[in-house]
Design a protein around this motif. Structure first.
Motif, PDB file in Angstrom:
ATOM      1  N   PHE A  87       1.100  -1.462  -0.022  1.00  0.00           N
ATOM      2  CA  PHE A  87      -0.073   0.128   0.310  1.00  0.00           C
ATOM      3  C   PHE A  87       0.597   1.605  -0.667  1.00  0.00           C
ATOM      4  O   PHE A  87       0.668   2.051  -0.659  1.00  0.00           O
ATOM      5  N   GLU A  88       2.147   1.092   0.512  1.00  0.00           N
ATOM      6  CA  GLU A  88       2.562   2.150   0.750  1.00  0.00           C
ATOM      7  C   GLU A  88       3.899   2.814  -0.597  1.00  0.00           C
ATOM      8  O   GLU A  88       3.479   3.965  -1.302  1.00  0.00           O
ATOM      9  N   CYS A  91       0.714   4.306  -2.810  1.00  0.00           N
ATOM     10  CA  CYS A  91       0.574   5.808  -2.375  1.00  0.00           C
ATOM     11  C   CYS A  91       2.102   6.499  -2.945  1.00  0.00           C
ATOM     12  O   CYS A  91       0.797   7.719  -3.376  1.00  0.00           O
ATOM     13  N   THR A  92       2.404   5.968  -2.797  1.00  0.00           N
ATOM     14  CA  THR A  92       4.287   6.943  -3.216  1.00  0.00           C
ATOM     15  C   THR A  92       3.925   6.791  -5.115  1.00  0.00           C
ATOM     16  O   THR A  92       4.712   7.533  -5.287  1.00  0.00           O
ATOM     17  N   PRO A  95       0.405   9.869  -6.252  1.00  0.00           N
ATOM     18  CA  PRO A  95       0.563  11.031  -4.916  1.00  0.00           C
ATOM     19  C   PRO A  95      -0.639  12.016  -5.125  1.00  0.00           C
ATOM     20  O   PRO A  95      -1.538  12.388  -4.594  1.00  0.00           O
ATOM     21  N   VAL A  98      -3.173   9.903  -2.264  1.00  0.00           N
ATOM     22  CA  VAL A  98      -2.965  10.027  -1.518  1.00  0.00           C
ATOM     23  C   VAL A  98      -3.388  11.845  -1.132  1.00  0.00           C
ATOM     24  O   VAL A  98      -3.836  12.108   0.064  1.00  0.00           O
ATOM     25  N   LEU A  99      -4.021  12.390  -1.977  1.00  0.00           N
ATOM     26  CA  LEU A  99      -3.739  14.328  -1.096  1.00  0.00           C
ATOM     27  C   LEU A  99      -5.190  13.771  -1.465  1.00  0.00           C
ATOM     28  O   LEU A  99      -6.095  14.557  -0.873  1.00  0.00           O
ATOM     29  N   MET A 101      -6.921  11.360  -0.491  1.00  0.00           N
ATOM     30  CA  MET A 101      -7.499  10.733   1.130  1.00  0.00           C
ATOM     31  C   MET A 101      -6.868  11.553   2.044  1.00  0.00           C
ATOM     32  O   MET A 101      -7.917  11.595   3.402  1.00  0.00           O
ATOM     33  N   LEU A 102      -6.104  12.529   2.094  1.00  0.00           N
ATOM     34  CA  LEU A 102      -5.822  13.085   3.146  1.00  0.00           C
ATOM     35  C   LEU A 102      -7.143  14.553   3.079  1.00  0.00           C
ATOM     36  O   LEU A 102      -7.210  14.378   4.230  1.00  0.00           O
ATOM     37  N   LYS A 103      -7.239  14.767   1.886  1.00  0.00           N
ATOM     38  CA  LYS A 103      -8.765  15.771   2.506  1.00  0.00           C
ATOM     39  C   LYS A 103      -9.716  15.064   2.718  1.00  0.00           C
ATOM     40  O   LYS A 103     -10.705  16.022   3.746  1.00  0.00           O
ATOM     41  N   PHE A 105      -9.702  12.817   4.817  1.00  0.00           N
ATOM     42  CA  PHE A 105      -9.496  12.672   6.611  1.00  0.00           C
ATOM     43  C   PHE A 105      -8.694  13.633   7.405  1.00  0.00           C
ATOM     44  O   PHE A 105      -9.616  13.912   8.602  1.00  0.00           O
TER      45      PHE A 105
END
Lengths: 427, 213
Positions: A87-88, A91-92, A95, A98-99, A101-103, A105
């Motif tokens: 998963f990492e 994600c890398t 991006p 990830v952005l 998901m960041l929103k 979260f």
């Protein structure tokens, strides 16, 4: 590195249970899966459909804490399963994902924070500008002057047109002059509450809201207040405002308070930080010398504001003389002017209290309560008296008075303060 | 993470005691600590509560840049602090060029959400004893070594417990003293020795059940 694996689940099966430990992350490719969780108060069950292509199990996997939901398969499904390492790596390489998901979260996090604040009873719903000002004032109260300086400047930089900008600027000026937080001033909460209750009009009195009950009809004096304005104390009701509560007050049982005769006893300054009386901008004037022979017209207001000035400088004895001079006047142009008698008596009592002369303080405030049971400051006066009794060691009388304040409508800041004190004394 | 090349462009230093940003300040930048310590605090009823102490490698201020929301806490340099400082404009570029950093943020967020929800669970209990019990449970959950242990030592003061419970310390103290008298816990200035966490589990479970019914 190997990619995620495909896994199929039959309808009715469970991918993981709530409270399970697990570090895999899933993506629904085909079928139907629901996530069943408990509401935070455990009172209800929340069911959420997983959308196709949506990740689930992410938070508990990344945070290494137990699953917060049960993932139940409703129709035969195919899911992609990522190990944490996969998963990492995924994600890398993605991006943007990830952005996104960041929103999501960060939105969730803010929601929980808001809820926490609500549960704690903290004011969390104010405008950001007000919250920032509140933060600045808290720093100031805590004597963290560098922080306060920063926060006030930030507030003024971002909210220069705020209704509270003058208040912020004045406090900033006070900090630069090394003055302590003006505890005599109406708190931000009080002002906001007054606006909420319609007792104060923000639009008409944008600047005045910075000073609590500042004279509403004195439009001519609405220019930015002088630097020392914050040293002007007290909840004064200004003539012609006609808001003294006379018409609204039911006056129920207000006279029914304990006797106020007390032995003489001086103790250090009373500090009633929760009482943050309003700062008002007095009429422009030079500080006069007290003279009981002055004509009544303007005389009483003059003496009164003079006393207020001295109070703010903590010149208790001079303030007492000014208020006494105000009280010695017995001819008035109108009722509004006469109302300064009430204010002066209240202030005289408070000044004695602040001076540490509890006997005179309690005595004057008791006179005030008996003479003016309909005055808006009645509850405050009673609370001050209660505090005085407590300091004198008469807990029973203090409790009786606090109890009285609590029972008097309407429910307001004074009632809450009295309730807190009562609870404390009852322990 | 390979961030050395970014220092010149994005480096920002703060002196000891200097405020970096304050709660409710609008902001669209965030920081990665390269050196030094940063205190994260919030004002609760005119008292400053320290939420966290961050060190080299930690990120803070990231919330403001994802949503146009003000800062949710105050950040103050504890000692001389060197940071890399990014804003909304270069955030996407940064995240794209430093995907490990983006992932790290993701992990930080998940932990913060969990912690905040866990705290809320404590606060939503309507009984002081249950709140204290749940605080003990929460604290022990944070210690991986305490898994399945019955007897634990928790590094927390009475004030700290009161904070987690959202109660004045005067309400918490009698509960702690009572339990200390019963031998359920041992109280020290900086820690609490809990003799049987299972009691706490039962108390909390019972309370939650009551609340549901």
């Amino acid at each position: 590195m190997a990619g995620p694996t495909l896994r199929t689940y039959k309808a009715g099966s469970i991918i993981y249970f709530i409270e399970d430990k697990g570090s895999d992350v899933f993506v629904l490719q085909k079928g139907r899966i629901i996530l069943i969780s408990n509401s935070l108060d455990s009172a209800s069950e929340i069911k959420e459909d997983v959308q196709k292509g949506e990740f689930f199990g992410v938070k508990s996997a990344l945070g290494a804490y137990p699953r917060e939901e049960t993932a139940q398969v409703l129709a035969d499904s195919v899911v992609l399963v990522f190990t944490p390492v996969m998963f990492e790596a995924f994600c890398t390489k993605n991006p943007r994902l990830v952005l996104q998901m960041l929103k999501v979260f960060s939105g969730q996090l803010r929601k929980v924070h808001r809820k926490v604040r609500e549960v704690l009873g903290e004011t969390g719903q104010q405008e950001n500008s007000v919250e920032l000002l509140r933060t600045a004032e808290s720093f100031y109260k805590m004597n963290l002057k560098d922080h306060a300086n920063y926060a006030f400047k930030t507030f003024l930089k971002n909210y220069s047109t705020s209704n509270f900008a003058t208040r912020g600027q004045s406090m900033l000026d006070m900090i630069s002059r090394g003055q302590p937080y003006p505890v005599e001033m109406d708190s931000l909460e009080t002002i906001i509450e007054k606006i909420r209750l319609g007792e104060m009009d923000v639009s008409q009195n944008a600047e005045s809201t910075n000073f609590g009950d500042m004279q509403m009809n004195d439009v001519g004096s609405m220019e930015p207040p002088p630097l020392d304005d914050f040293s002007q104390p007290e909840d004064m009701h200004i003539p012609d405002m006609d808001d003294t509560g006379l018409s609204n007050d039911d006056g129920s049982g207000m006279m029914d308070i304990p006797d106020m005769d007390l032995p003489d006893m001086d103790i250090p300054d009373m500090d009633l930080p929760d009482y943050t009386p309003s700062m008002k901008k007095p009429p422009q004037m030079n500080v006069p010398q007290p003279s009981a022979s002055k004509p009544a017209l303007e005389g009483i207001t003059q003496f009164y504001y003079d006393g207020v000035n001295e109070f703010s400088k903590q010149n208790w004895d001079v303030a007492i003389k000014r208020f006494e001079a105000a009280l010695s006047i017995n001819k008035f142009e109108n009722d509004a002017e006469a109302s300064f008698l009430e204010k002066s008596l209240f202030e005289l009592g408070r000044t004695y209290m602040r001076k540490g002369d509890l006997t005179n303080g309690i005595g004057k405030l008791s006179d005030f309560v008996k003479k003016y049971p309909r005055n808006p400051n009645l509850k405050k006066a009673m609370a001050y008296i209660a505090e005085g009794y407590e300091k004198k060691g008469d807990k029973q009388r203090a409790m009786a008075l606090y109890n009285k304040v609590v029972s008097m409508p309407p429910r307001d800041k004074e009632s809450n303060y009295a309730k807190t004190q009562l609870d404390r004394l009852m322990k | 993470m390979q961030l050395d090349g970014l220092t010149g462009k994005f480096g920002k230093e703060f002196q000891s005691g200097e405020i970096i940003f304050c709660e409710f300040e609008p902001g669209d930048d965030f920081y990665l600590i390269q050196k030094g310590k940063v205190k994260i605090s919030k004002i609760v009823k005119d008292t400053e509560k320290t939420m966290d102490i961050l060190e080299s490698g930690d990120i803070f201020g990231e919330m403001a840049i994802l949503e146009e929301q003000p800062r949710s806490a105050t950040a103050t340099a504890i000692d001389n602090v060197q940071t890399l400082h990014f804003n909304r404009e270069n955030f996407v570029t940064l995240m794209s060029s430093q995907p490990q950093l983006a992932f790290k943020l993701l992990v930080i967020f998940t932990k913060r959400i969990y912690d905040a929800r866990r705290r809320l669970k404590i606060l939503l209990l309507d009984d002081v004893q249950a709140k204290v019990c749940d605080t003990f449970l929460m604290l022990s959950e944070k210690e991986p070594n305490y898994k399945d242990l019955k007897e634990v030592v928790l590094r927390i003061t009475s004030d700290g417990i009161a904070h987690w419970c959202g109660e004045p310390v005067e309400r918490i103290q009698p509960v702690l003293s009572h339990w200390a008298k019963l031998g359920k816990i041992e109280l020290f200035a900086d820690r609490v020795h809990v003799n049987n966490l299972n009691d706490c589990r039962r108390t909390v479970a019972m309370k939650r059940k009551e609340m549901i019914s």
